[in-house]
Design a protein around this motif. Sequence first.
Motif, PDB file in Angstrom:
ATOM      1  N   ARG A  12       8.475  66.151  38.007  1.00 28.19           N
ATOM      2  CA  ARG A  12       7.193  65.224  37.503  1.00 28.19           C
ATOM      3  C   ARG A  12       6.659  64.695  38.585  1.00 28.19           C
ATOM      4  O   ARG A  12       5.882  63.585  38.217  1.00 28.19           O
ATOM      5  N   SER A  16       7.809  60.674  38.539  1.00 29.59           N
ATOM      6  CA  SER A  16       9.543  60.776  38.518  1.00 29.59           C
ATOM      7  C   SER A  16       9.965  59.507  38.969  1.00 29.59           C
ATOM      8  O   SER A  16       9.749  58.793  39.785  1.00 29.59           O
ATOM      9  N   ARG A  17      11.005  59.070  38.251  1.00 28.03           N
ATOM     10  CA  ARG A  17      11.741  57.850  38.357  1.00 28.03           C
ATOM     11  C   ARG A  17      13.032  58.212  39.650  1.00 28.03           C
ATOM     12  O   ARG A  17      13.105  57.114  40.467  1.00 28.03           O
ATOM     13  N   THR A  18      13.281  59.374  39.821  1.00 28.42           N
ATOM     14  CA  THR A  18      14.010  59.865  40.942  1.00 28.42           C
ATOM     15  C   THR A  18      13.363  59.471  42.244  1.00 28.42           C
ATOM     16  O   THR A  18      14.020  58.745  43.147  1.00 28.42           O
ATOM     17  N   PHE A  84      18.353  65.090  37.066  1.00 26.52           N
ATOM     18  CA  PHE A  84      19.345  65.729  36.461  1.00 26.52           C
ATOM     19  C   PHE A  84      18.693  66.577  35.438  1.00 26.52           C
ATOM     20  O   PHE A  84      18.259  66.106  34.479  1.00 26.52           O
ATOM     21  N   ASP A  86      19.435  69.741  32.567  1.00 27.39           N
ATOM     22  CA  ASP A  86      20.224  70.932  31.869  1.00 27.39           C
ATOM     23  C   ASP A  86      21.630  70.764  32.778  1.00 27.39           C
ATOM     24  O   ASP A  86      22.155  71.663  33.488  1.00 27.39           O
ATOM     25  N   THR A 128      18.384  60.621  38.823  1.00 31.87           N
ATOM     26  CA  THR A 128      18.298  60.205  37.615  1.00 31.87           C
ATOM     27  C   THR A 128      18.881  60.909  36.542  1.00 31.87           C
ATOM     28  O   THR A 128      18.376  62.141  36.635  1.00 31.87           O
ATOM     29  N   MET A 131      20.968  61.022  30.042  1.00 33.62           N
ATOM     30  CA  MET A 131      22.030  60.483  29.315  1.00 33.62           C
ATOM     31  C   MET A 131      22.893  59.662  30.388  1.00 33.62           C
ATOM     32  O   MET A 131      22.935  59.624  31.392  1.00 33.62           O
ATOM     33  N   ASP A 167      17.049  57.881  29.505  1.00 28.20           N
ATOM     34  CA  ASP A 167      16.088  57.965  28.456  1.00 28.20           C
ATOM     35  C   ASP A 167      16.459  57.390  27.051  1.00 28.20           C
ATOM     36  O   ASP A 167      15.803  57.778  26.091  1.00 28.20           O
TER      37      ASP A 167
HETATM   38  C1  LIG Z   1      13.661  69.940  31.507  1.00 29.17           C
HETATM   39  C2  LIG Z   1      14.626  68.674  31.592  1.00 29.17           C
HETATM   40  C3  LIG Z   1      15.805  68.930  31.216  1.00 29.17           C
HETATM   41  C4  LIG Z   1      16.605  67.720  31.339  1.00 29.17           C
HETATM   42  N1  LIG Z   1      18.265  67.996  31.113  1.00 29.17           N
HETATM   43  C5  LIG Z   1      18.959  66.735  31.188  1.00 29.17           C
HETATM   44  C6  LIG Z   1      20.164  67.036  30.973  1.00 29.17           C
HETATM   45  O1  LIG Z   1      20.924  68.021  30.718  1.00 29.17           O
HETATM   46  N2  LIG Z   1      20.962  65.895  30.722  1.00 29.17           N
HETATM   47  C7  LIG Z   1      20.463  64.696  30.899  1.00 29.17           C
HETATM   48  O2  LIG Z   1      21.326  63.579  30.840  1.00 29.17           O
HETATM   49  N3  LIG Z   1      19.202  64.421  31.028  1.00 29.17           N
HETATM   50  C8  LIG Z   1      18.412  65.604  30.906  1.00 29.17           C
HETATM   51  N4  LIG Z   1      16.724  65.293  31.320  1.00 29.17           N
HETATM   52  C9  LIG Z   1      16.718  63.961  31.312  1.00 29.17           C
HETATM   53  C10 LIG Z   1      16.426  63.566  32.727  1.00 29.17           C
HETATM   54  O3  LIG Z   1      17.511  63.762  33.387  1.00 29.17           O
HETATM   55  C11 LIG Z   1      15.934  62.056  32.896  1.00 29.17           C
HETATM   56  O4  LIG Z   1      14.815  61.822  32.179  1.00 29.17           O
HETATM   57  C12 LIG Z   1      15.562  61.846  34.170  1.00 29.17           C
HETATM   58  O5  LIG Z   1      15.265  60.561  34.499  1.00 29.17           O
HETATM   59  C13 LIG Z   1      14.362  62.494  34.659  1.00 29.17           C
HETATM   60  O6  LIG Z   1      14.043  62.315  36.132  1.00 29.17           O
HETATM   61  P1  LIG Z   1      12.585  62.197  36.827  1.00 29.17           P
HETATM   62  O7  LIG Z   1      11.991  61.020  36.044  1.00 29.17           O
HETATM   63  O8  LIG Z   1      12.615  62.195  38.125  1.00 29.17           O
HETATM   64  O9  LIG Z   1      11.861  63.472  36.602  1.00 29.17           O
HETATM   65  C14 LIG Z   1      16.150  66.486  31.322  1.00 29.17           C
HETATM   66  C15 LIG Z   1      14.722  66.449  31.408  1.00 29.17           C
HETATM   67  C16 LIG Z   1      13.966  67.426  31.464  1.00 29.17           C
HETATM   68  C17 LIG Z   1      12.359  67.107  31.619  1.00 29.17           C
END
Ligand SMILES: Cc1cc2nc3c(=O)[nH]c(=O)nc-3n(C[C@H](O)[C@H](O)[C@H](O)COP(=O)(O)O)c2cc1C
Length: 192
Positions: A12, A16-18, A84, A86, A128, A131, A167
């Motif tokens: 993202r 991205s929060r990460t 994180f 899937d 990050t 869940m 989330d």
């Molecule tokens: C394609 C996709 C798959 C995800 N799968 C999971 C998951 O399996 N378990 C979970 O806890 N969060 C899952 N999430 C939520 C992300 O881990 C969470 O929103 C995270 O903060 C996203 O990081 P980012 O902001 O750096 O992209 C998923 C998000 C996306 C977009």
Amino acid sequence: MKSLVVINACVRQADSRTLRIADPIIAALSERYAVTRYNLPEMDIPPLNPDLFARRGVGEIPEWAQEAARAIAGAECILIAAPFWDMSFPAVLKCFIEHTSLFDVTFTDNGKTCVGLCKAPKVLYITTRGMDIRTGDAREQATPYLKAIGSLWNLGEITTIAATNMDYISPEEIDKKISEAVSRGLEIAQSF
Ligand SMILES: Cc1cc2nc3c(=O)[nH]c(=O)nc-3n(C[C@H](O)[C@H](O)[C@H](O)COP(=O)(O)O)c2cc1C
């Protein structure tokens, strides 16, 4: 100057929060390390398909992959930023690892088993999670995989910095978790 390889798998990108956690830590480390950064979402990395696999068999390995594998093998420090996804991490990171796990660069063998050729004593993995899943939970399959590839490559200790439940909390709580993770990361990075 010692070298740091940053592997950024934050698909993202600017949202991205990460990355909001990783970037200040990378900035702090860059005062002491020469940084080589791979922004995987910009690299269009395919998995090893039949064509790429056949080419590898005759020694035709993409130049970028050879360079990245050499950078990883020579680095004193590795930082991986990956959300994180899937229950693990985005596939682009696995594709990158597939391309850079190269015989006689990141690992070799001694006739009986594989032996790693990397030397980074410490690896920082920043993530990050949507869940509320803690590092070490059986559902969290990113850290165990990174430890496994680290053992193949001879990387040292892997420290995971994770902000969870992202989330399901308010924007204010997200900001708080991010700043706590940054503080933790900066503290850990001091010993790197
Ligand atoms: C394609 C996709 C798959 C995800 N799968 C999971 C998951 O399996 N378990 C979970 O806890 N969060 C899952 N999430 C939520 C992300 O881990 C969470 O929103 C995270 O903060 C996203 O990081 P980012 O902001 O750096 O992209 C998923 C998000 C996306 C977009």
